[in-house]
Design an enzyme around this catalytic site. Structure first.
Site, PDB file in Angstrom:
ATOM      1  N   GLY A  60       0.841  -1.183   0.000  1.00 27.58           N
ATOM      2  CA  GLY A  60       0.000   0.000   0.000  1.00 27.58           C
ATOM      3  C   GLY A  60       0.882   1.241   0.000  1.00 27.58           C
ATOM      4  O   GLY A  60       2.034   1.199   0.449  1.00 27.58           O
ATOM      5  N   HIS A 117      -4.315   1.973   7.689  1.00 27.16           N
ATOM      6  CA  HIS A 117      -2.936   2.480   7.680  1.00 27.16           C
ATOM      7  C   HIS A 117      -2.761   3.569   6.610  1.00 27.16           C
ATOM      8  O   HIS A 117      -2.180   4.630   6.876  1.00 27.16           O
ATOM      9  CB  HIS A 117      -1.990   1.296   7.420  1.00 27.16           C
ATOM     10  CG  HIS A 117      -0.542   1.627   7.359  1.00 27.16           C
ATOM     11  ND1 HIS A 117       0.388   1.161   8.281  1.00 27.16           N
ATOM     12  CD2 HIS A 117       0.176   2.374   6.473  1.00 27.16           C
ATOM     13  CE1 HIS A 117       1.584   1.618   7.953  1.00 27.16           C
ATOM     14  NE2 HIS A 117       1.497   2.340   6.857  1.00 27.16           N
ATOM     15  N   GLU A 118      -3.290   3.300   5.405  1.00 31.72           N
ATOM     16  CA  GLU A 118      -3.113   4.271   4.308  1.00 31.72           C
ATOM     17  C   GLU A 118      -3.932   5.544   4.556  1.00 31.72           C
ATOM     18  O   GLU A 118      -3.464   6.657   4.284  1.00 31.72           O
ATOM     19  CB  GLU A 118      -3.489   3.663   2.957  1.00 31.72           C
ATOM     20  CG  GLU A 118      -2.737   2.397   2.551  1.00 31.72           C
ATOM     21  CD  GLU A 118      -1.238   2.473   2.723  1.00 31.72           C
ATOM     22  OE1 GLU A 118      -0.655   3.575   2.639  1.00 31.72           O
ATOM     23  OE2 GLU A 118      -0.628   1.413   2.964  1.00 31.72           O
ATOM     24  N   HIS A 172      -2.231   7.839   6.790  1.00 30.33           N
ATOM     25  CA  HIS A 172      -1.208   8.662   6.118  1.00 30.33           C
ATOM     26  C   HIS A 172      -1.817   9.970   5.602  1.00 30.33           C
ATOM     27  O   HIS A 172      -1.179  11.019   5.632  1.00 30.33           O
ATOM     28  CB  HIS A 172      -0.601   7.920   4.924  1.00 30.33           C
ATOM     29  CG  HIS A 172       0.535   7.000   5.271  1.00 30.33           C
ATOM     30  ND1 HIS A 172       1.697   7.441   5.880  1.00 30.33           N
ATOM     31  CD2 HIS A 172       0.700   5.665   5.084  1.00 30.33           C
ATOM     32  CE1 HIS A 172       2.520   6.413   6.044  1.00 30.33           C
ATOM     33  NE2 HIS A 172       1.942   5.318   5.581  1.00 30.33           N
ATOM     34  N   CYS A 232       6.076   0.001   7.508  1.00 28.53           N
ATOM     35  CA  CYS A 232       5.710   1.114   6.633  1.00 28.53           C
ATOM     36  C   CYS A 232       6.919   1.520   5.808  1.00 28.53           C
ATOM     37  O   CYS A 232       8.029   1.593   6.330  1.00 28.53           O
ATOM     38  CB  CYS A 232       5.245   2.292   7.493  1.00 28.53           C
ATOM     39  SG  CYS A 232       4.828   3.763   6.532  1.00 28.53           S
ATOM     40  N   LEU A 233       6.686   1.793   4.512  1.00 27.26           N
ATOM     41  CA  LEU A 233       7.790   2.209   3.647  1.00 27.26           C
ATOM     42  C   LEU A 233       8.408   3.520   4.117  1.00 27.26           C
ATOM     43  O   LEU A 233       9.551   3.814   3.798  1.00 27.26           O
ATOM     44  CB  LEU A 233       7.302   2.347   2.201  1.00 27.26           C
ATOM     45  CG  LEU A 233       6.794   1.051   1.545  1.00 27.26           C
ATOM     46  CD1 LEU A 233       6.219   1.353   0.176  1.00 27.26           C
ATOM     47  CD2 LEU A 233       7.905   0.010   1.461  1.00 27.26           C
ATOM     48  N   GLN A 270       3.148  10.052   0.964  1.00 27.52           N
ATOM     49  CA  GLN A 270       4.436   9.359   1.096  1.00 27.52           C
ATOM     50  C   GLN A 270       5.375   9.666  -0.060  1.00 27.52           C
ATOM     51  O   GLN A 270       6.583   9.460   0.045  1.00 27.52           O
ATOM     52  CB  GLN A 270       4.230   7.838   1.181  1.00 27.52           C
ATOM     53  CG  GLN A 270       3.591   7.382   2.484  1.00 27.52           C
ATOM     54  CD  GLN A 270       3.451   5.873   2.518  1.00 27.52           C
ATOM     55  OE1 GLN A 270       2.506   5.328   1.988  1.00 27.52           O
ATOM     56  NE2 GLN A 270       4.408   5.184   3.123  1.00 27.52           N
TER      57      GLN A 270
HETATM   58 ZN   LIG Z   1       2.771   3.420   5.610  1.00 29.05          ZN
END
Ligand SMILES: [Zn+2]
Length: 185
Positions: free
Chosen positions: A46, A137-138, A141, A95-96, A51
């Site tokens: 995701g 989670h997304e 963000h 998370c990235l 991000q």
């Molecule tokens: Zn994330």
């Protein structure tokens, strides 16, 4: 074209609240495509527009994709919103944008998400388990919230110290602090 870099904690741009998308333009469609490329490249399951430095309410996901070469089933959601939630689930998240860290986060176990697809048509999905976790989670963000904002203060501060140390080492030695392990969101 080079892939867009993923912003990493503690980049202040990750804390911004993203704006709703008023009109789905070619630029938005191109951004979604770029985001999918970044997500599969990292790899992650995701990615949210902030991000990659774009403070707008756009997310991409593919929770069934597990490895290079496996079948892809990406979704793109414009202005996603959780309209119903039920139960709780604890998931070990990564998370990235939060390198080298995973932690258990408690979230709703089932969510109903509404938004729009890239054609401007209504999107609606009821999700459970990993997929419910990923949506939450997304969407977090988009509100400037990272999963480390949802863990204990102690665990968070241990990670923040570790991250600061890694960044110092990186700037001294010019080294990359490394990619997150596991399936990052
Ligand atoms: Zn994330």
């Amino acid at each position: 074209m080079a892939l867009r870099p993923v912003l990493q904690f503690p980049d202040p741009r990750l804390k911004r609240v993203s704006k709703p998308i008023a009109k789905i333009t070619d630029e938005i469609r191109a951004l979604a495509q770029d985001m999918l490329e970044v997500m599969y490249d990292e790899p992650g399951i995701g990615l949210a527009a902030p991000q990659v430095g774009e403070p707008i309410r756009l997310v991409v996901m593919d929770t069934t994709w597990t490895e290079e070469g496996s079948e892809r089933s990406p979704i793109v959601v414009v202005n996603p919103e959780i309209v119903e939630r039920e139960g709780t689930i604890t998931w070990n998240e990564g998370c990235l944008s939060v390198p080298d860290f995973q932690a258990e986060v408690e979230r709703s176990g089932r969510v109903r998400v509404r938004g729009f697809d890239l054609e401007g048509l209504p999107f609606e999905e009821e999700a459970e388990e990993l997929r419910a976790v990923c949506f939450q989670h997304e969407i977090d963000h988009l509100d400037g919230v990272l999963f480390i904002d949802r863990i204990s203060r102690l665990k968070r501060s241990l990670y923040v110290q570790k991250r600061k140390k890694a960044l110092r080492r990186e700037s001294e030695e010019g080294e990359d602090a490394g990619a997150p392990s596991g399936r990052a969101l």
